[in-house]
Design an enzyme around this catalytic site. Structure first.
Site, PDB file in Angstrom:
ATOM      1  N   ARG A  71       0.831  -1.212   0.149  1.00  0.00           N
ATOM      2  CA  ARG A  71       0.023  -0.046   0.163  1.00  0.00           C
ATOM      3  C   ARG A  71       0.749   1.292  -0.085  1.00  0.00           C
ATOM      4  NH1 ARG A  71      -1.715   0.734   6.323  1.00  0.00           N
ATOM      5  NH2 ARG A  71       0.294   0.357   7.264  1.00  0.00           N
TER       6      ARG A  71
ATOM      7  N   CYS B 192       1.757   5.810  -8.009  1.00  0.00           N
ATOM      8  CA  CYS B 192       2.648   7.271  -8.542  1.00  0.00           C
ATOM      9  C   CYS B 192       1.627   8.409  -8.263  1.00  0.00           C
ATOM     10  CB  CYS B 192       2.691   7.030 -10.148  1.00  0.00           C
ATOM     11  SG  CYS B 192       3.281   8.353 -11.049  1.00  0.00           S
TER      12      CYS B 192
ATOM     13  N   ASN C  83      -4.252   8.164   3.041  1.00  0.00           N
ATOM     14  CA  ASN C  83      -3.448   7.755   4.461  1.00  0.00           C
ATOM     15  C   ASN C  83      -2.204   7.935   4.312  1.00  0.00           C
ATOM     16  OD1 ASN C  83      -4.158   6.341   7.016  1.00  0.00           O
ATOM     17  ND2 ASN C  83      -2.544   4.791   6.312  1.00  0.00           N
ATOM     18  N   GLU C  84      -1.397   8.298   5.372  1.00  0.00           N
ATOM     19  CA  GLU C  84      -0.084   8.708   5.406  1.00  0.00           C
ATOM     20  C   GLU C  84       0.663   8.764   4.015  1.00  0.00           C
ATOM     21  OE1 GLU C  84       1.167   5.641   8.050  1.00  0.00           O
ATOM     22  OE2 GLU C  84       0.496   6.627   9.703  1.00  0.00           O
TER      23      GLU C  84
ATOM     24  N   CYS D  71       8.313   8.466  -6.353  1.00  0.00           N
ATOM     25  CA  CYS D  71       8.462   7.714  -7.403  1.00  0.00           C
ATOM     26  C   CYS D  71       9.257   8.034  -8.670  1.00  0.00           C
ATOM     27  CB  CYS D  71       6.828   7.752  -7.914  1.00  0.00           C
ATOM     28  SG  CYS D  71       6.767   6.691  -9.687  1.00  0.00           S
TER      29      CYS D  71
ATOM     30  N   GLU E  25      -4.186   8.623  14.837  1.00  0.00           N
ATOM     31  CA  GLU E  25      -4.143   7.368  15.310  1.00  0.00           C
ATOM     32  C   GLU E  25      -2.923   7.391  16.363  1.00  0.00           C
ATOM     33  OE1 GLU E  25      -2.652   4.763  12.136  1.00  0.00           O
ATOM     34  OE2 GLU E  25      -3.961   5.626  10.639  1.00  0.00           O
TER      35      GLU E  25
ATOM     36  N   TRP F 283       4.998  -3.816  14.788  1.00  0.00           N
ATOM     37  CA  TRP F 283       5.873  -3.730  13.401  1.00  0.00           C
ATOM     38  C   TRP F 283       7.203  -3.471  14.031  1.00  0.00           C
ATOM     39  CZ3 TRP F 283       6.932   1.295  14.459  1.00  0.00           C
ATOM     40  CH2 TRP F 283       5.813   2.115  14.959  1.00  0.00           C
TER      41      TRP F 283
ATOM     42  N   GLU G  87      -1.417  -7.061   9.789  1.00  0.00           N
ATOM     43  CA  GLU G  87      -1.843  -6.624  11.002  1.00  0.00           C
ATOM     44  C   GLU G  87      -2.535  -7.180  12.305  1.00  0.00           C
ATOM     45  OE1 GLU G  87      -2.934  -2.673   9.633  1.00  0.00           O
ATOM     46  OE2 GLU G  87      -0.972  -1.937   9.974  1.00  0.00           O
TER      47      GLU G  87
ATOM     48  N   HIS H 239      -1.619  -6.565  15.881  1.00  0.00           N
ATOM     49  CA  HIS H 239      -1.553  -5.216  16.481  1.00  0.00           C
ATOM     50  C   HIS H 239      -2.865  -4.933  17.267  1.00  0.00           C
ATOM     51  CE1 HIS H 239      -1.702  -0.809  16.114  1.00  0.00           C
ATOM     52  NE2 HIS H 239      -0.611  -0.787  15.267  1.00  0.00           N
TER      53      HIS H 239
HETATM   54  C1  GLA Z   1      -0.056   3.378  10.294  1.00  0.00           C
HETATM   55  C2  GLA Z   1      -1.343   3.439   9.245  1.00  0.00           C
HETATM   56  C3  GLA Z   1      -2.469   2.432   9.736  1.00  0.00           C
HETATM   57  C4  GLA Z   1      -1.752   1.092  10.464  1.00  0.00           C
HETATM   58  C5  GLA Z   1      -0.800   1.487  11.733  1.00  0.00           C
HETATM   59  C6  GLA Z   1      -0.452   0.673  12.421  1.00  0.00           C
HETATM   60  O1  GLA Z   1      -0.146   4.380  11.057  1.00  0.00           O
HETATM   61  O2  GLA Z   1      -1.926   4.531   8.955  1.00  0.00           O
HETATM   62  O3  GLA Z   1      -3.139   1.894   8.670  1.00  0.00           O
HETATM   63  O4  GLA Z   1      -0.886   0.087   9.631  1.00  0.00           O
HETATM   64  O5  GLA Z   1       0.341   2.222  11.059  1.00  0.00           O
HETATM   65  O6  GLA Z   1       0.474   0.832  13.442  1.00  0.00           O
HETATM   66 ZN    ZN Z   2       5.574   8.069 -11.139  1.00  0.00          ZN
END
Ligand code: GLA
Ligand code: ZN
Length: 681
Positions: free
Chosen positions: A119, A123, A157-158, A163, A314, A322, A362, A365
């Site tokens: 994930r 690009c 997300n994050e 790329c 989060e 992890w 996960e 987790h």
């Molecule tokens: C990140 C992600 C989440 C999850 C957590 C696990 O922050 O945004 O989807 O994978 O890590 O700690």
């Molecule tokens: Zn690219």
């Protein structure tokens, strides 16, 4: 007196408690979803983030959309009083999309295109990916953008990574053309005559990396700037789609604290409020207090991206899965960490995740609801007690301010340049560690700090600290000169003001570009020390270790407060103080042990006549203090991050709003205990 901020989420103007919920993993288990919602109510959960990784379930085939499952979940949650942060699903794509359009998959610095999988690896340039994201975002916005339960958009997300595909290479060249206009200008900025690397056209430019250019520092900087630019542009495309349907719903994206891959001050301009994902490494032997002030520093950095409260999007209720060794949070630690975040301006305590996954990466987790599926766990109980606490304090604290008289400059672009400087020490220059060490004294003593990028305005602070600010850009010289002239107190440290925004070194001995006039000294050379090697200085009544970098400096107008104890630069100045205009500029010419840093910070506070928020009392090590204020009240968060009981003396009587108890004389804090003391402003 503090300000009262407008609610981040006007549709539900309260502290948010909850987190990421992934019912798409449980579509075939409706009874689990029912049970989850029942348990969420018990845990005082009022908010979940939905749909972060749901693309394959929302659009299982190209242009075939399935929303019924999500409709049901949203209705059920809303009935239960749970509001929703609806995510756009661009963080992970469905199989069909990658199979039909391989260009959406990222290419690494060696030119290898990723296969489908994982994930956060698409690009940012691909027009096809942007178009497919626009389509799914629009569909989501049309279906849910006006739903009363939806209080914010959780964009992607994050965001992160880079790329190197042909589309990104071309976009990079276009970016450079726009920036420099002529190739000669770019060559000069990059000092590209070096090793005959001169470019004769923009078309010759390639991204830097393992098998291409590594020697041109300016190229690296522009590449990282481009990555921020392109990610921001990608995000703007996502935001435009949802805002087109209902501009009233605020947008945010979840950031990763001090993450180096992006310059967050730039990204933050395009969102309504900032949110972040926080995973400190608690309970590493002897490191908890360091972790605590680092975490608090990061909250302040995030808060200052928009100078207003933020969302803690989060965090973990217990353990992550992890790290090489993923430790469980000990009893109390979770409550302390979340209330500490609130003390720094968070309007939430949100977790990854509500229910633990059953399989895949996960599954181990932690979550609010573990594999047991019950409320009979320590974690569940702690979460639900905290939920009750948050409900209690929400109306008092929500929207209040974090006043600060101290600014620490934490500049991402300067950090990029520093780490790529090919300088005296190419290891162990822990910029984050250094900046947080300068933060510790203020954190421990309850003196508010703003953590700011160099593009900020510093004129209203009493103290400005600029640790190892290698790159002077954003007119920082002009701003700092005027700041000191007008009466400000400034401190800089070794390896500062070396180069400009292109990583071209400033020329000249004592020059205004290096602020030599303000500091009243100039740097002749800089020595690097091995890990186990130290110099030393005698200052006040103590001897302190100096390490890593030692500048050999010459004063012009500055007074010498301390000198080196050893080596060929023995007796040369190491701490200097220069009166400039109505203010004072200090310089510490070497990296040093934290005790000297704390000593310097206490001197600065004395000079600026700032005392801690609890008055003239001594605060034991392991305690962190921060506070929020509105027009009428101040809320002081006093947390014990150590594993020992601590006593904090008070100079007056307060109410602890967590238990309505009156506190006077002193407050005993058990390990990981916290109180929130209320007083009139
Ligand atoms: C990140 C992600 C989440 C999850 C957590 C696990 O922050 O945004 O989807 O994978 O890590 O700690
Ligand atoms: Zn690219």
């Amino acid at each position: 007196m503090g300000k009262k901020f407008k609610p981040l989420t006007p549709k539900y103007p309260h502290m948010l408690h909850g987190g990421d919920y992934n019912p798409d993993q449980w579509i075939d288990y409706p009874e689990i979803i029912e049970k989850d919602i029942e348990l969420m109510k018990k845990a005082h959960i009022n908010n979940v983030s939905l749909g972060i990784f749901s693309w394959a379930h929302l659009e299982p085939k190209k242009d075939v959309f399935e929303f019924e499952w999500l409709d049901k979940v949203i209705e059920k949650l809303y009935e239960a009083g749970i509001y929703i942060n609806l995510a756009t699903p661009s963080g992970a794509r469905p199989h069909w999309l990658a199979d039909e359009y391989p260009e959406v998959l990222r290419v690494d610095e060696k030119g290898v295109r990723a296969h489908f999988g994982f994930r956060h690896n698409h690009c940012m340039t691909s027009p096809v990916y942007r178009e497919r994201v626009r389509i799914i975002n629009t569909k989501l916005a049309q279906r849910y953008g006006k739903h009363p339960a939806v209080i914010m958009w959780h964009i992607s997300n994050e965001y992160g990574g880079e790329c190197h595909c042909p589309l990104c290479q071309q976009a990079f060249r276009d970016y450079l053309k726009e920036k420099y206009v002529t190739v000669e200008k770019m060559n000069h900025a990059w000092w590209a005559r070096f090793w005959s690397h001169t470019y004769s056209s923009f078309d010759e430019v390639e991204s830097p990396g393992a098998i291409s250019e590594t020697a041109i520092n300016g190229l690296w900087l522009d590449w990282w700037r481009f990555t921020t630019y392109q990610t921001t542009d990608f995000m703007k495309n996502e935001i435009a789609a949802v805002k087109a349907v209902n501009p009233e719903i605020p947008v945010t994206t979840n950031m990763m604290g001090l993450y180096d891959g992006l310059c967050y001050p730039k990204l933050a301009k395009e969102i309504d409020f900032v949110s972040w994902d926080s995973y400190p490494y608690w309970h590493v032997p002897n490191e908890n207090v360091k972790e605590a002030y680092t975490e608090s520093f990061t909250h302040d950095y995030i808060r200052c991206l928009k100078m207003k409260p933020f969302i803690l999007m989060e965090s973990t209720t217990g353990t992550v899965n992890w790290r090489p060794v993923s430790k469980m949070k000990k009893p109390g630690m979770h409550r302390l960490a979340i209330l500490n975040a609130i003390g720094h301006g968070a309007e939430s305590g949100l977790y990854f995740q509500i229910r633990q996954s059953r399989g895949s990466a996960e599954k181990m987790h932690s979550a609010v609801i573990s594999h047991t599926g019950t409320e009979n766990t320590r974690v569940f109980k702690e979460v639900s007690e905290l939920g009750a606490d948050m409900k209690k304090i929400s109306d008092l604290i929500y929207g209040s301010d974090n006043p600060a008289a101290v600014a620490i400059i934490y500049d991402k672009e300067s950090k990029w340049a520093l780490n790529q400087s090919n300088g005296p020490r190419n290891c162990g220059l822990d910029y984050d560690g250094l900046c947080t060490q300068y933060y510790k004294y203020f954190w421990q003593n309850g003196i508010g700090v703003d953590v700011l990028d160099s593009s900020a305005d510093f004129k209203d602070y009493k103290i400005v600290i600029a640790p190892m600010l290698y790159m002077y850009h954003n007119d920082i010289q002009d701003k700092l000169r005027k700041y000191v002239e007008a009466g400000g107190i400034l401190l800089s440290t070794a390896f500062s003001g070396v180069a400009d925004e292109n990583d071209l070194c400033f020329l000249g001995e004592a020059t205004d570009e290096k602020l030599s006039d303000v500091f009243g000294m100039w740097v002749e050379e800089i020595d690097a020390l091995f890990e186990e090697e130290f110099n030393e200085t005698f200052f006040g009544n103590d001897t302190y270790k100096l390490r890593e970098l030692c500048e050999v400096i010459h004063t012009t107008t500055a007074e010498t407060l301390a000198v080196y104890g050893n080596d060929y630069y023995k007796d040369f100045p190491v701490i200097t103080k220069n009166k400039y205009g109505k203010g004072i500029a200090y310089h510490i010419a070497a990296n040093c042990e934290i005790q000297l840093i704390e000593k310097m910070c206490s001197l600065l506070a004395e000079e600026a006549k700032i005392t801690g928020i609890l008055g003239n009392v001594s605060i034991p090590d392991g305690i962190g203090i921060n506070y929020r204020e509105n027009e009428a009240k101040r809320y002081i968060f006093v947390g014990n991050f150590s594993d020992k009981e601590k006593t904090v003396s008070l100079s007056k009587t307060y109410t602890n709003i967590l238990n309505d108890g009156v506190v006077f004389d002193d407050v005993k804090l058990e390990p990981y205990g916290i109180v929130i003391l209320e007083e009139d402003v």
